[in-house]
Scaffold this motif. Structure first.
Motif, PDB file in Angstrom:
ATOM      1  N   SER A   1      40.305  34.640  53.692  1.00 22.55           N
ATOM      2  CA  SER A   1      39.920  35.771  52.857  1.00 22.55           C
ATOM      3  C   SER A   1      39.707  37.006  53.724  1.00 22.55           C
ATOM      4  CB  SER A   1      38.635  35.460  52.077  1.00 22.55           C
ATOM      5  OG  SER A   1      37.551  35.223  52.981  1.00 22.55           O
TER       6      SER A   1
ATOM      7  N   ALA B   1      37.165  33.638  56.982  1.00 20.89           N
ATOM      8  CA  ALA B   1      37.161  35.044  56.594  1.00 20.89           C
ATOM      9  C   ALA B   1      37.537  35.940  57.763  1.00 20.89           C
ATOM     10  CB  ALA B   1      35.787  35.441  56.068  1.00 20.89           C
TER      11      ALA B   1
ATOM     12  N   ARG C   1      48.016  34.056  51.475  1.00 18.87           N
ATOM     13  CA  ARG C   1      46.645  33.537  51.434  1.00 18.87           C
ATOM     14  C   ARG C   1      46.643  32.074  51.050  1.00 18.87           C
ATOM     15  NH1 ARG C   1      41.507  35.440  47.623  1.00 18.87           N
ATOM     16  NH2 ARG C   1      40.034  33.968  48.525  1.00 18.87           N
TER      17      ARG C   1
END
Length: 300
Positions: free
Chosen positions: A183, A160, A179
């Motif tokens: 994230s 992330a 992606r």
């Protein structure tokens, strides 16, 4: 000038105030290279690991390849520090790996096709207003509370990207977000146009990387299954080589947009009709099993 021609050389703590650094061959098992010249040109004849690298230039530092068709990768695995001056990578790549921290207190990182890759468990700190053209995040990365900009390409490869609030990550106009397994923890500040690529993930739910309106929306590979978590309008091309699951959400094709189906076999729109806001171009780019769902229904 400073030239590393061959052999294993521990750089210890070298502060180079000149403007010409050349790496031809050999290894650097340890030490820190600090570049303080006002207009440093560093030319690399191959990939190299520099344990610790500091950019502290009153002007700029440029990394170049001896072959303009062959990008070089410079890996830093102990500490990367940028205290002054822009770092111009051009076509070349800077990779920061574990356990190296990435510390930027001033200056930007500029590229054409090269990338800054962060694949480290080390702390990440960027100055408020830091700008990088192309960024590939391959491990969890906490950017703290400062605002920073990714201009052209953002790869969410793994982990992330954490920011303290929405809009702390600013994306350039026309940015491409790719992606894979990464994230965004918060919603970025989008530019006027955003392109999304979902690459090689068996099951992924679109998240904070997806604005309400997307220019080009690409799903690559037969194994890539993307589920919508919010409505989206595509103004350019929706290209599907995997599966787009709309669920309770709606994918709307803007007037004049293009739907491209690239799946051999069953249709790429598995559950319900595509919605279109006007005319839509439809391209079958593979031996698709056709249905009425990709033909679309008019909104309203």
């Amino acid at each position: 000038s400073l030239t590393h021609t061959s052999g294993s050389i521990n750089y210890s703590n070298i502060t180079f105030s000149g403007n010409t650094y050349v790496y031809k061959a050999g290894s650097i098992p340890g030490g820190t290279l600090t570049l303080t010249g006002s207009a440093v040109n560093a030319t690399f004849y191959g990939n190299v690991t520099i344990p610790s690298l500091t950019i502290d230039s009153p002007g700029s530092v440029t990394f170049a390849s001896d072959d303009i068709t062959a990008p070089r990768t410079i890996t830093v695995n102990t500490a990367f520090t940028q205290t002054s001056g822009d770092l111009n990578l051009g076509i070349n790549n800077l990779v920061v790996t574990t356990p190296s921290p990435f510390t930027n207190t001033a200056g930007n990182i500029i590229q054409t096709t090269g990338y800054l890759t962060l694949n480290t468990s080390g702390a990440i700190a960027v100055a408020d207003g830091f700008t990088v053209n192309n960024l590939d995040v391959q491990a969890p990365a906490n950017f703290g509370s400062n605002t920073f900009t990714v201009v052209n390409n953002l790869k969410l490869t793994a982990g992330a990207v954490t920011t303290s609030a929405d809009d702390k990550l600013v994306l350039g106009d026309g940015v491409i977000i790719t992606r894979t397994a990464g994230s965004l923890s918060r919603i970025p500040k989008f530019g006027t146009s955003t392109n999304l690529v979902y690459d090689g993930v068996a099951g992924i739910t679109a998240g904070n990387e997806q604005p309400a309106t997307v220019n080009n929306y690409t799903i690559t590979g037969a194994a890539t299954n993307v589920s919508l978590a919010a409505d989206v309008t595509i103004t350019g091309t929706l290209s599907i080589a995997g599966i787009l699951t709309q669920g309770a959400q709606t994918a709307t094709m803007a007037d004049g947009s293009t739907l491209e189906l690239k799946v051999t076999g069953t249709t790429a729109i598995p559950t319900k009709d595509i919605t279109k806001a006007g005319s839509m171009n439809l391209i079958y780019a593979a031996a698709v099993t056709t249905s009425s769902r990709e033909l679309g229904v008019l909104s309203g």
